[in-house]
Design a protein around this motif. Structure first.
Motif: not given
Length: 276
Positions: A156-162
């Motif tokens: 989640l932190y890697k993609t910035g989704v959510g």
């Protein structure tokens, strides 16, 4: 396997998906008519019936696909029986889980915390507040030592989704999962080294992490390791293989000042529990 086959990501709904590899022959035989996919948006690996060129396959494949859809329907029925949905639109998505599961999560049950977070993030009607609550459940489970939560939180932190994108936190959580002996965590942490995301770009360290995952019979680790091996010089390859076996540097993400650029590369035994 036809790379033009596509599917919709079950986690974020993206169509930027690609075919992945089967992790084992047993996984493939247990899911007839299904294909493994990897989402390019959130990194989630999932199984799904294929679209595109698969629609032109012969009738035996079509029959297998129908059977797979029936299996999915049964699984969905079981899922919604365990996690009943509510009609109240303004209730947080975490309310979709049963009261005993929610109480168990509040009492510190790591698996319950992880299940609630996953169910919330997969709910299409989730609100921003529900998403924040899901990330908090993931954080609590990860801090408690649940490697599945560590990996999901890192992605989640890697993609910035959510959640806002943060490469340092992505590296920190994926490092913890990798050092805890989770093969999926090793692959994801190796990918960070390969791309220089949250850590210094280091193909040698990336190979070492992929090599460790392959030692745990992780087929994506095998694929990633062999793919990067051809880009290494003979000296780099020798050093990478040595790093896979010997503890010669501080662990990434374990130092006082955050992620470091070298890896603590001793293959630990598989960890029971804390799985996804």
């Amino acid at each position: 396997m036809n790379t033009s086959i596509k599917a919709v990501c079950s986690a974020c709904g993206s169509t930027e998906t690609r075919l992945s590899r089967w992790r084992s022959h047993d996984e493939r035989t247990r899911h007839p008519g299904m294909y493994p996919f990897r989402c390019g948006a959130c990194g989630q690996r999932f199984l799904a019936p294929a679209s595109g060129h698969a629609a032109r396959r012969t009738w035996p494949v079509a029959v297998a696909g129908i059977a797979a859809l029936l299996v999915l329907a049964i699984v969905a029925a079981i899922f919604f029986a365990v996690f009943p949905q509510h009609d109240t639109a303004d209730e947080p998505a975490a309310a979709a889980v049963t009261a005993p599961s929610l109480e168990a999560a509040r009492q510190g049950d790591l698996d319950a915390q992880f299940r609630i977070a996953r169910a919330t993030l997969l709910a299409p009607e989730r609100s921003k507040e529900a998403t924040r609550e899901a990330v908090e459940w993931l954080r609590r489970a990860a801090e408690g030592g649940h490697t599945g939560a560590m990996i999901h939180l890192g992605k989640l932190y890697k993609t910035g989704v959510g959640t806002p994108q943060n490469y340092e936190l992505a590296a920190r959580w994926l490092a913890k999962a990798a050092h805890a002996g989770d093969a999926d965590g090793m692959v994801e942490f190796g990918r960070l080294h390969r791309g220089g995301i949250g850590v210094e770009q280091d193909s040698v360290a990336a190979y070492a992490w992929f090599n460790r995952a392959a030692a745990h019979m992780h087929m994506e680790g095998v694929q990633e390791r062999d793919s990067i091996a051809i880009k290494l010089s003979p000296e780099e390859l020798k050093r990478a293989q040595a790093m896979s076996l010997h503890e010669d540097a501080p662990a990434d993400g374990e130092g006082e000042d955050g992620p470091t650029t070298k890896a603590k590369l001793v293959v630990p035994p598989p960890q029971p529990g804390n799985g996804r």
